[in-house]
Write an enzyme that holds these catalytic residues in place. Structure first.
Site, PDB file in Angstrom:
ATOM      1  N   ARG A   1     -42.842  39.922  30.308  1.00  0.00           N
ATOM      2  CA  ARG A   1     -42.875  38.795  31.285  1.00  0.00           C
ATOM      3  C   ARG A   1     -43.467  37.534  31.154  1.00  0.00           C
ATOM      4  O   ARG A   1     -44.688  37.574  30.463  1.00  0.00           O
ATOM      5  CB  ARG A   1     -43.200  39.142  32.656  1.00  0.00           C
ATOM      6  CG  ARG A   1     -42.239  39.461  33.504  1.00  0.00           C
ATOM      7  CD  ARG A   1     -42.687  40.211  34.905  1.00  0.00           C
ATOM      8  NE  ARG A   1     -43.221  39.316  35.821  1.00  0.00           N
ATOM      9  CZ  ARG A   1     -43.595  39.381  37.016  1.00  0.00           C
ATOM     10  NH1 ARG A   1     -43.280  40.589  37.505  1.00  0.00           N
ATOM     11  NH2 ARG A   1     -44.219  38.369  37.549  1.00  0.00           N
TER      12      ARG A   1
ATOM     13  N   LYS B   1     -45.898  46.680  44.049  1.00  0.00           N
ATOM     14  CA  LYS B   1     -44.919  46.196  45.369  1.00  0.00           C
ATOM     15  C   LYS B   1     -43.643  46.928  44.849  1.00  0.00           C
ATOM     16  O   LYS B   1     -42.504  47.369  45.745  1.00  0.00           O
ATOM     17  CB  LYS B   1     -45.023  45.067  45.848  1.00  0.00           C
ATOM     18  CG  LYS B   1     -46.450  44.484  46.318  1.00  0.00           C
ATOM     19  CD  LYS B   1     -46.164  42.958  46.962  1.00  0.00           C
ATOM     20  CE  LYS B   1     -45.947  42.274  45.965  1.00  0.00           C
ATOM     21  NZ  LYS B   1     -46.850  41.672  45.092  1.00  0.00           N
TER      22      LYS B   1
HETATM   23  P1  ADP Z   1     -45.984  39.157  41.097  1.00  0.00           P
HETATM   24  O1  ADP Z   1     -46.132  39.671  42.685  1.00  0.00           O
HETATM   25  O2  ADP Z   1     -46.114  40.163  40.066  1.00  0.00           O
HETATM   26  O3  ADP Z   1     -46.860  38.090  40.974  1.00  0.00           O
HETATM   27  P2  ADP Z   1     -43.339  38.282  41.695  1.00  0.00           P
HETATM   28  O4  ADP Z   1     -42.219  39.069  40.717  1.00  0.00           O
HETATM   29  O5  ADP Z   1     -43.158  38.732  43.075  1.00  0.00           O
HETATM   30  O6  ADP Z   1     -44.419  38.634  40.741  1.00  0.00           O
HETATM   31  O7  ADP Z   1     -43.120  36.768  41.472  1.00  0.00           O
HETATM   32  C1  ADP Z   1     -42.965  36.072  40.269  1.00  0.00           C
HETATM   33  C2  ADP Z   1     -43.071  34.569  40.699  1.00  0.00           C
HETATM   34  O8  ADP Z   1     -41.922  34.228  41.260  1.00  0.00           O
HETATM   35  C3  ADP Z   1     -44.297  33.943  41.393  1.00  0.00           C
HETATM   36  O9  ADP Z   1     -45.267  33.974  40.524  1.00  0.00           O
HETATM   37  C4  ADP Z   1     -43.843  32.667  42.065  1.00  0.00           C
HETATM   38  O10 ADP Z   1     -43.834  31.684  40.987  1.00  0.00           O
HETATM   39  C5  ADP Z   1     -42.251  32.900  42.160  1.00  0.00           C
HETATM   40  N1  ADP Z   1     -42.312  33.649  43.601  1.00  0.00           N
HETATM   41  C6  ADP Z   1     -41.570  34.937  43.984  1.00  0.00           C
HETATM   42  N2  ADP Z   1     -41.592  34.942  45.436  1.00  0.00           N
HETATM   43  C7  ADP Z   1     -41.927  33.660  46.017  1.00  0.00           C
HETATM   44  C8  ADP Z   1     -42.460  33.157  46.983  1.00  0.00           C
HETATM   45  N3  ADP Z   1     -42.158  34.041  48.245  1.00  0.00           N
HETATM   46  N4  ADP Z   1     -42.643  32.047  47.460  1.00  0.00           N
HETATM   47  C9  ADP Z   1     -42.912  31.180  46.286  1.00  0.00           C
HETATM   48  N5  ADP Z   1     -42.922  31.603  45.130  1.00  0.00           N
HETATM   49  C10 ADP Z   1     -42.307  33.163  44.725  1.00  0.00           C
END
Ligand code: ADP
Length: 188
Positions: A133, A13
Site C-alpha cells: 500500500r 477493522k
Molecule cells: P488505516 O485504518 O489502515 O489507516 P484506511 O484504509 O481506513 O487505513 O484509510 C486510509 C487513508 O484514507 C487514511 O490515512 C486517510 O488519508 C483516508 N481516510 C479514510 N477514512 C477517512 C476519514 N473518515 N476521514 C479522513 N480521511 C480518511
C-alpha cells in the site's frame, strides 16, 4: 443493526468488518476502500484524496462526509451498515449523528478494537511488505498513528459518554477477536 468499527490503523477493522458483513448480511462501508478505488480510477475525488492519503494525513471532512452521506442514502443500508474508518474526528462523529438522526436511524454499538502500539507497529511493517500500500511507508505509518492519537482516539471517550462504546481486545487470533465482537452484537 448499525455498527461503527473504531480503532487505530492496523487494528484489523477491515478483516472484522468483512466477516461481520457476511454474518449479519449488512454492507461494510470502508472509507479507505472507497477512497482507494477513486484513486485507482483517477476520478477528481481520487486525485484530491491521493495527496492526503500518501502522506498519511486525513482527507478533509467535507470530502469524506459527502462520500458517506451518499453511501448511506443507498437502499442496501436500510437494514443496517458497518462503518469502517468513519468517523475519524469528533467533527465527523457530530455530522454522522445529525445524519442518522435526520433519517430516524441510530448507532447500536461502537466497537473499539484495542491493540497495543508495539504490536501495531509490527503489523503495519508486515503489511507494507505484503500489500504494497502506498501509504504504508515508514513515514506515512508514523504519521497515521500520530493522526490517530490526536484526532481519532478522542472518539473513544466521545462514544463512551454516549453509552455506545464496546471495548474489544484486538489481540489473539482473528477468530477470537471475531467472537468477542459477535458476543456483543448477537445480543441485539
Ligand atoms: P488505516 O485504518 O489502515 O489507516 P484506511 O484504509 O481506513 O487505513 O484509510 C486510509 C487513508 O484514507 C487514511 O490515512 C486517510 O488519508 C483516508 N481516510 C479514510 N477514512 C477517512 C476519514 N473518515 N476521514 C479522513 N480521511 C480518511
Amino acid at each position: 443493526m448499525n455498527l461503527i468499527l473504531l480503532g487505530p490503523p492496523g487494528a484489523g477493522k477491515g478483516t472484522q468488518g468483512h466477516r461481520l458483513s457476511e454474518r449479519y448480511g449488512i454492507p461494510e462501508i470502508s472509507t479507505g476502500d472507497i477512497l482507494r478505488a477513486a484513486v485507482r480510477q483517477g476520478t477528481p475525488l481520487g486525485q484530491e484524496a491521493q495527496r492526503y492519503m500518501e502522506r498519511g494525513a486525513l482527507v478533509p471532512d467535507e470530502v469524506i462526509v459527502g462520500i458517506v452521506r451518499e453511501r448511506l442514502a443507498q437502499d442496501d443500508t436500510q437494514t443496517g451498515f458497518i462503518l469502517d474508518g468513519f468517523p475519524r474526528t469528533v467533527a465527523q462523529a457530530e455530522t454522522l449523528s445529525q445524519l442518522t438522526e435526520a433519517q430516524g436511524r441510530s448507532i447500536a454499538h461502537v466497537l473499539s478494537i484495542e491493540v497495543p502500539e508495539q504490536e501495531l507497529l509490527q503489523r503495519l511493517g508486515g503489511r507494507r511488505q505484503m500489500e504494497g500500500r502506498h501509504d504504508d511507508t515508514a513515514e506515512a505509518v508514523h504519521h497515521r498513528l500520530e493522526v490517530y492519537r490526536r484526532e481519532t482516539a478522542p472518539l473513544i471517550d466521545y462514544y463512551r459518554q454516549r453509552g455506545l462504546l464496546r471495548s474489544i481486545p484486538g489481540v489473539g487470533t482473528l477468530d477470537e477477536i471475531f467472537q468477542r465482537i459477535t458476543a456483543v452484537c448477537d445480543k441485539l
